[in-house]
Design an enzyme around this catalytic site. Structure first.
Site, PDB file in Angstrom:
ATOM      1  N   SER A 218       0.872  -1.182   0.000  1.00 40.97           N
ATOM      2  CA  SER A 218       0.000   0.000   0.000  1.00 40.97           C
ATOM      3  C   SER A 218       0.905   1.227   0.000  1.00 40.97           C
ATOM      4  O   SER A 218       2.060   1.150   0.426  1.00 40.97           O
ATOM      5  CB  SER A 218      -0.845  -0.013   1.276  1.00 40.97           C
ATOM      6  OG  SER A 218      -1.422   1.266   1.498  1.00 40.97           O
TER       7      SER A 218
ATOM      8  N   TYR B 213      -2.621  -1.245  10.452  1.00 38.31           N
ATOM      9  CA  TYR B 213      -2.562  -1.433   8.995  1.00 38.31           C
ATOM     10  C   TYR B 213      -1.235  -0.899   8.435  1.00 38.31           C
ATOM     11  O   TYR B 213      -0.525  -1.594   7.699  1.00 38.31           O
ATOM     12  CB  TYR B 213      -3.746  -0.706   8.347  1.00 38.31           C
ATOM     13  CG  TYR B 213      -3.817  -0.857   6.838  1.00 38.31           C
ATOM     14  CD1 TYR B 213      -4.296  -2.030   6.266  1.00 38.31           C
ATOM     15  CD2 TYR B 213      -3.394   0.164   5.987  1.00 38.31           C
ATOM     16  CE1 TYR B 213      -4.363  -2.182   4.883  1.00 38.31           C
ATOM     17  CE2 TYR B 213      -3.459   0.028   4.608  1.00 38.31           C
ATOM     18  CZ  TYR B 213      -3.946  -1.146   4.062  1.00 38.31           C
ATOM     19  OH  TYR B 213      -4.008  -1.288   2.693  1.00 38.31           O
TER      20      TYR B 213
HETATM   21  P1  NAD Z   1     -11.179  -6.085  -0.627  1.00 37.91           P
HETATM   22  O1  NAD Z   1     -11.682  -5.981   0.758  1.00 37.91           O
HETATM   23  O2  NAD Z   1     -12.089  -5.828  -1.758  1.00 37.91           O
HETATM   24  O3  NAD Z   1     -10.513  -7.511  -0.869  1.00 37.91           O
HETATM   25  C1  NAD Z   1      -9.729  -8.148   0.089  1.00 37.91           C
HETATM   26  C2  NAD Z   1      -9.824  -9.623  -0.159  1.00 37.91           C
HETATM   27  O4  NAD Z   1      -9.041 -10.312   0.830  1.00 37.91           O
HETATM   28  C3  NAD Z   1     -11.253 -10.149  -0.036  1.00 37.91           C
HETATM   29  O5  NAD Z   1     -11.509 -11.062  -1.079  1.00 37.91           O
HETATM   30  C4  NAD Z   1     -11.258 -10.865   1.299  1.00 37.91           C
HETATM   31  O6  NAD Z   1     -12.205 -11.915   1.382  1.00 37.91           O
HETATM   32  C5  NAD Z   1      -9.822 -11.380   1.330  1.00 37.91           C
HETATM   33  N1  NAD Z   1      -9.382 -11.722   2.678  1.00 37.91           N
HETATM   34  C6  NAD Z   1      -9.515 -10.997   3.809  1.00 37.91           C
HETATM   35  N2  NAD Z   1      -9.018 -11.673   4.846  1.00 37.91           N
HETATM   36  C7  NAD Z   1      -8.572 -12.860   4.356  1.00 37.91           C
HETATM   37  C8  NAD Z   1      -7.963 -13.981   4.954  1.00 37.91           C
HETATM   38  N3  NAD Z   1      -7.718 -14.037   6.268  1.00 37.91           N
HETATM   39  N4  NAD Z   1      -7.633 -15.027   4.158  1.00 37.91           N
HETATM   40  C9  NAD Z   1      -7.891 -14.996   2.828  1.00 37.91           C
HETATM   41  N5  NAD Z   1      -8.468 -13.939   2.209  1.00 37.91           N
HETATM   42  C10 NAD Z   1      -8.806 -12.893   2.987  1.00 37.91           C
HETATM   43  O7  NAD Z   1      -9.918  -5.129  -0.705  1.00 37.91           O
HETATM   44  P2  NAD Z   1      -8.944  -4.749  -1.918  1.00 37.91           P
HETATM   45  O8  NAD Z   1      -8.978  -3.290  -2.052  1.00 37.91           O
HETATM   46  O9  NAD Z   1      -9.171  -5.612  -3.095  1.00 37.91           O
HETATM   47  O10 NAD Z   1      -7.570  -5.117  -1.212  1.00 37.91           O
HETATM   48  C11 NAD Z   1      -6.626  -6.039  -1.741  1.00 37.91           C
HETATM   49  C12 NAD Z   1      -5.254  -5.687  -1.215  1.00 37.91           C
HETATM   50  O11 NAD Z   1      -4.899  -4.380  -1.674  1.00 37.91           O
HETATM   51  C13 NAD Z   1      -5.155  -5.629   0.307  1.00 37.91           C
HETATM   52  O12 NAD Z   1      -3.936  -6.195   0.721  1.00 37.91           O
HETATM   53  C14 NAD Z   1      -5.193  -4.150   0.605  1.00 37.91           C
HETATM   54  O13 NAD Z   1      -4.536  -3.815   1.814  1.00 37.91           O
HETATM   55  C15 NAD Z   1      -4.441  -3.604  -0.603  1.00 37.91           C
HETATM   56  N6  NAD Z   1      -4.698  -2.194  -0.853  1.00 37.91           N
HETATM   57  C16 NAD Z   1      -5.924  -1.763  -1.299  1.00 37.91           C
HETATM   58  C17 NAD Z   1      -6.123  -0.417  -1.526  1.00 37.91           C
HETATM   59  C18 NAD Z   1      -7.426   0.132  -2.019  1.00 37.91           C
HETATM   60  O14 NAD Z   1      -7.569   1.357  -2.088  1.00 37.91           O
HETATM   61  N7  NAD Z   1      -8.399  -0.676  -2.388  1.00 37.91           N
HETATM   62  C19 NAD Z   1      -5.094   0.491  -1.301  1.00 37.91           C
HETATM   63  C20 NAD Z   1      -3.870   0.026  -0.847  1.00 37.91           C
HETATM   64  C21 NAD Z   1      -3.681  -1.336  -0.634  1.00 37.91           C
END
Ligand code: NAD
Length: 255
Positions: free
Chosen positions: A147, A160
């Protein structure tokens, strides 16, 4: 399209929705074989839909349920890759969670939950994949989804930000440790991306405007804009790149 990715086998964790879903589908378009990890029974239907979409796109896929913070899950994911597709070429450690708490009232079990999924879970995934790649002398590629908060501090999200900061050093250390064994380890650091994790702020026009004002490109990113650098890092086009973080953030870290 990256020709060398055809028929390669990759695990994508947390692939039932959001960024993980987009990565799995993009790998399908590259004709890869994908293990679509999902966390629990609530997300099984979504994961099944991702498998169908990957296959429509020209790839192959299979689901594998498992909480990434549990020791047995990584082994189960690698075993699924072997039993279904005969081999493994890498893993995308995407699963991640966040929650908002002022630090003085952050419950310690919430600190543990976030660190366990976002940091321990990634280590377990890397460890099991590396074990297999080393044993079979395979030149693999690992991509961890961090991130912008591996670099930008984030008040009320200390657990986080700490998990993502730790992930930066995890990526760099493993990259250095295994570079001469042909295993590359890199990160992609998203900025603000339109996914369910951000539903609350995206539904609030004032918060959305505040965020957009901090993004030089003046736009929220799409999951596909994260899947693109991930796919490049998995491919041989990135053969000399290891230990790197690609910020896919519309310039957010430059703000
Ligand atoms: P999201 O919540 O849509 O997806 C997260 C996914 O992880 C979901 O499918 C959820 O079921 C799965 N998950 C959660 N806990 C889990 C576990 N214990 N075991 C297996 N799967 C698990 O979020 P996203 O935005 O798609 O996030 C994906 C990654 O990107 C994350 O690591 C998040 O920190 C990172 N990220 C996202 C953003 C953003 O703006 N969306 C920004 C920076 C980083």
């Amino acid at each position: 399209m990256y020709e060398d990715l055809k028929d390669k086998v990759f695990i994508v964790t947390g692939a039932s929705q959001g960024i993980g879903r987009a990565i799995a589908i993009r790998l399908g378009k590259e004709k890869c074989k994908v293990i679509v990890n999902y966390a629990n029974e609530n997300t099984k239907t979504l994961a099944d839909e991702v498998v169908a979409t990957v296959e429509e796109a020209g790839g192959q896929a299979v689901t594998c349920q498992g909480d990434v913070s549990k020791v047995d899950t990584a082994k189960k994911l690698v075993d699924t890759a072997i039993s279904h597709f005969g081999t493994l070429h890498g893993i995308v450690n995407n699963a991640g969670v966040q929650s908002e708490y002022p630090s003085e009232i952050l419950p310690i079990n919430e600190w543990d939950r976030i660190i366990d999924i976002n940091l321990r879970g990634v280590f377990l995934g890397c460890q099991e994949a590396i074990k297999y790649l080393l044993k079979h002398n395979i030149e693999g590629s690992i991509v961890n989804i961090t991130s912008v908060h591996q670099k930008i501090s984030r008040p009320n999200y200390v657990h986080y930000a700490s998990s993502k900061g730790g992930l930066k050093m995890l990526t760099e250390t493993l990259a250095r440790e295994y570079a001469n064994k042909g295993i590359r380890v890199n990160s992609v650091a998203p900025g603000a991306i339109e996914t369910p994790i951000n539903e609350e702020f995206l539904n609030d026009p004032i918060t959305t405007k505040e965020i957009i004002n901090k993004i030089p490109k003046r736009k929220i990113g799409t999951p596909e804009e994260i899947a693109a650098p991930v796919t490049w890092l998995l491919s041989q086009e990135a053969s000399y790149v290891t230990g790197a973080t690609i910020y896919a953030d519309g310039g957010m870290v430059l703000y």
